[in-house]
Scaffold this motif. Sequence first.
Motif, PDB file in Angstrom:
ATOM      1  N   ALA A 288      -5.020  -3.109  -0.855  1.00  0.00           N
ATOM      2  CA  ALA A 288      -3.789  -2.318  -0.738  1.00  0.00           C
ATOM      3  C   ALA A 288      -3.675  -1.349  -1.919  1.00  0.00           C
ATOM      4  O   ALA A 288      -3.328  -0.178  -1.747  1.00  0.00           O
TER       5      ALA A 288
ATOM      6  N   ALA B 189      -3.807   2.754  -1.882  1.00  0.00           N
ATOM      7  CA  ALA B 189      -2.816   3.586  -2.575  1.00  0.00           C
ATOM      8  C   ALA B 189      -3.498   4.600  -3.485  1.00  0.00           C
ATOM      9  O   ALA B 189      -3.139   5.779  -3.500  1.00  0.00           O
TER      10      ALA B 189
ATOM     11  N   ALA C   3       0.849  -1.200   0.000  1.00  0.00           N
ATOM     12  CA  ALA C   3       0.000   0.000   0.000  1.00  0.00           C
ATOM     13  C   ALA C   3       0.880   1.244   0.000  1.00  0.00           C
ATOM     14  O   ALA C   3       0.636   2.200  -0.744  1.00  0.00           O
ATOM     15  N   MET C   4       1.936   1.219   0.806  1.00  0.00           N
ATOM     16  CA  MET C   4       2.807   2.390   0.894  1.00  0.00           C
ATOM     17  C   MET C   4       3.549   2.644  -0.415  1.00  0.00           C
ATOM     18  O   MET C   4       3.558   3.761  -0.927  1.00  0.00           O
TER      19      MET C   4
END
Lengths: 597, 597
Positions: free
Chosen positions: B486, B490, B449-450
């Motif tokens: 995820a 984002a 996700a990051m």
Amino acid sequence: MKDTVPTITTGPLPASRKVYLQGRIHDIRVPLREIEIATEENLRVYDSSGPYTDADRAVAIADGLPDVRGRWLLDRGDIESYAGRAVTSADNGFATGTRLTPAFPLSRPPLRARGDRAVTQLAYARAGVITPEMEFVAIRENEGRSAAYLRDGDAMGADLPDLVTPEFVRREIAEGRAIIPANINHRELEPMIIGRNFKVKINANIGNSAVTSSMEEEVEKMVWAIRWGADTVMDLSTGRNIHNIRDWIIRNAPVPIGTVPLYQALEKVGGVAEDLTWEIFRDTLIEQAEQGVDYFTIHAGVRLHMIPMTAKRVTGIVSRGGSIMAKWCLHHHRESFLYEHFDEICDIMRAYDVSFSLGDGLRPGSIADANDEAQFAELRTLGELTKIAWAKDCQVMIEGPGHVPMHKIKANMDEQLKHCDEAPFYTLGPLTTDIAPGYDHITSAIGAAMIGWFGTAMLCYVTPKEHLGLPDRDDVKTGVITYKLAAHAADLAKGHPGARLRDDAISRARFEFRWQDQFNIGLDPDTAREMHDETMPAEAHKLAHFCSMCGPKFCSMRISHDIRAEAEKQAGMERMAERFREEGALYLPADSVERVE
Amino acid sequence: MKDTVPTITTGPLPASRKVYLQGRIHDIRVPLREIEIATEENLRVYDSSGPYTDADRAVAIADGLPDVRGRWLLDRGDIESYAGRAVTSADNGFATGTRLTPAFPLSRPPLRARGDRAVTQLAYARAGVITPEMEFVAIRENEGRSAAYLRDGDAMGADLPDLVTPEFVRREIAEGRAIIPANINHRELEPMIIGRNFKVKINANIGNSAVTSSMEEEVEKMVWAIRWGADTVMDLSTGRNIHNIRDWIIRNAPVPIGTVPLYQALEKVGGVAEDLTWEIFRDTLIEQAEQGVDYFTIHAGVRLHMIPMTAKRVTGIVSRGGSIMAKWCLHHHRESFLYEHFDEICDIMRAYDVSFSLGDGLRPGSIADANDEAQFAELRTLGELTKIAWAKDCQVMIEGPGHVPMHKIKANMDEQLKHCDEAPFYTLGPLTTDIAPGYDHITSAIGAAMIGWFGTAMLCYVTPKEHLGLPDRDDVKTGVITYKLAAHAADLAKGHPGARLRDDAISRARFEFRWQDQFNIGLDPDTAREMHDETMPAEAHKLAHFCSMCGPKFCSMRISHDIRAEAEKQAGMERMAERFREEGALYLPADSVERVE
């Protein structure tokens, strides 16, 4: 729903035994878990599971856990025992006869501060006293290390020492940056600390619903949650028998127990929010403080003028406590009794050292409502209340959201640090998207890991059943493990000086095909072993230098070993590396050099 | 392991139907899924599931999917069909008799570029041509929107337009920032785009193991993965029958199929890495290009001088392809044939428009090895190779790690953008801790996700079985849903102009107690419904204005509705808000005002 009464889960985790470290200042024994590793030193890890995982201890829930803290407390001379409040029928929701859960068999007169003495860890810390609780958590945080393992990370403003000393603990508490939730009536407690400069902690929620559940069930839920790593447990019970069940839980809990006293107060007025009064609430606080609840969620930040700010929200008010207080405020058209009587609440909490968990009654319940006016208005009020509580020597942490998209998470931490003067932050997730019911342990683990890195001290778990139903045993375990890994990811990113020990140990085991070690070092050895055995059940395979995923030909780790052997044979890796650095081009065909450079 | 042959899963998702949007420039039909919502407009969402979820289409895997692209391709005039390479016994691992998976019944002569023409989307885009593929993905990305829904997010340098136009797609491809993996021999494909300025995509891996699995099983794995949202599927098969099984998969795949040709080449030399040759590899590339594989992982970045850099690693080389090539390089003491013949590889890929997925053979396999010298040395080489491939009009994306703690994730994206000139990044996770085998879909969803927020264009899924065994059907679904959430988290954080539509729709359903809508709008309606029904099975309860978690007395959302009703009754929320703003202090008892301000 199961028909059989659950038994309490006991016994050590695989390849593990309990070890106890002795205090130097105080006569205390601090538990750790030691994992046996085949070819390396055993690994010591933080252990919140209490005596239940000690092979040498028999546990009978009707006896409760041993009174470890009684002596520490009474030594202080500022605490007295007294008759205590009489339990009423309303405390148990008017349950009678066979529907009444029996009272816990052992009854001790409650303790409270003498006169108006403050008996909180904050008061002692400010007075320069290192309590047994403080030394206990200092030893516990170090996990048996005698030095930093390594320093690597981005602390985001946190101050993580190589080793935690009792004095460091004292100072952090004195400055309000950490709390040890430890009601003087929770004498069975193994103390733990919640603060940005310590390991990130996790909380698991349990609680009986309107449908009756037995006290064995509730005790087992708590034992099960701490077995997998819950650092604190909140009992969010509603309905009948909550007083008695709470007693059973606390008498058997080695971890701090938190509650939302408003829930019981509401039961006492038949569920009609408008009928709540300060007197009923006050009485409930004392009732629970005498039982030994370690922290109370108090929704005193919900103020009358904030309620219209929620009018245009997509999901309104989603905190139970917040919505109850909002309804009360609106009905009576005045500030809540929690806000008006906040001083008196502080006086009660300081007499028992119940810590505040200042509730975020207006937390966002959807991505759309994140970081809005209502949420941040309440947060500022929580900051004001923090100062009042601190002035009364009360320990305080602050609850946080909720549902927040990734790009708005950092602002939550920044605002909290700013307005609440670094009082520990305790967040629910946050969930980073709304679209995955059934997987909200994951949508929220993303946010939890991030906000943990940014400085949140404790993460309240979310289970797969969030928004859908009551978590069962499997959901509780999944929620706890998910939050343990999120908290650990946060520790790694912050650069906790011991965090990577466990990652490196498991990675070495992986590279050396030590399958059993890989399972045992992991957060959930049972599940890892089961999953492995689904594809390759034979014992012999656990010694194989490859695995089911790739087979021997495609095993990168096996090939890596071959490469190392070959490289060492040829020249020694180091000398080779040297040669490449010096005459690297020797090995390149001329055209390829030209092509890429 | 199941005994029965799986059937192909077909039929729409709950409350959903397939809709098709017509092209304006080209005669194309772009599929979307439309979810029926009780009291609101239906919600259109991106749909990668192909004809399998179209109630009006019958699917028989022996027929394959319709040839939608043939006409588009042959219209261009730069493509010819030819006899093609003869399938050899080695292509199927020398399987014979009953052990030989039958060839796919339909055989079409393969297509390739005429002469040395480049028939890649990149070549067309540079020439200013908007292909049907480009218009297709433009329409697809907008999900039926005619304007931005809202703008909110931190794009981290991405450029997300309100609406994607075919010209925007063309430009992004021309500049190398996006790819449409679309082999001209994959005529069944519904095109999709991978790039930082589009929706974040996810890949699911499938593949038969050494233990034989039937072609029906493999086709079903693909169908199952795309049903839940996989945007591309990598066939990582090893062992026997891989040629024929691959044919069955591609002929039935509406999504791009990726492979690692090195795996098949290694099978052809009996698994002995040192025996690999450029000729065998080259022949395998052509074999797979003729079948229609859309992207190849090519580990050309593993160079001889980098191998000693892995000597001190905790987990060595963990990429299968990387370890195979490293072993080859070391044995022959020279640069790999992938690196030396990279020009020729480009010539093959441009003749079929197979996209490069430049493999990260030296990606870290543990937190300890993250962002090390070996990893970043290879990344720089991948940047050099990108420029060579671009010069040949080949489409390129770059593979990324692996295992990376949170604080080191951003540097991966930054280095990739810098060295690879914004070619799309395609990462595996990354896993943010090593200590949770059995839960690596979650340890990696945090990193995914990051890094998706930071700019990664496609996320390769990780299942719960990572490090432990082969994923089964449930693991594949769990992996796909986890990565969908995820990727969506984002998109939300980047501020994708349509992303929040779905969150807001589900949150409104939640607030209005529309349980069925809440299930149906979610990523996994079946699981959400099952979980809900475990606690409250009755149909009537799905209309209840509270739920099993809290019961009616403690339902914050129900109380929120009461609050709104009461507030409106009293004065109208807006007027109330006004009054509070003007004379807020009126409602505060004097002492409390003094106390907190």
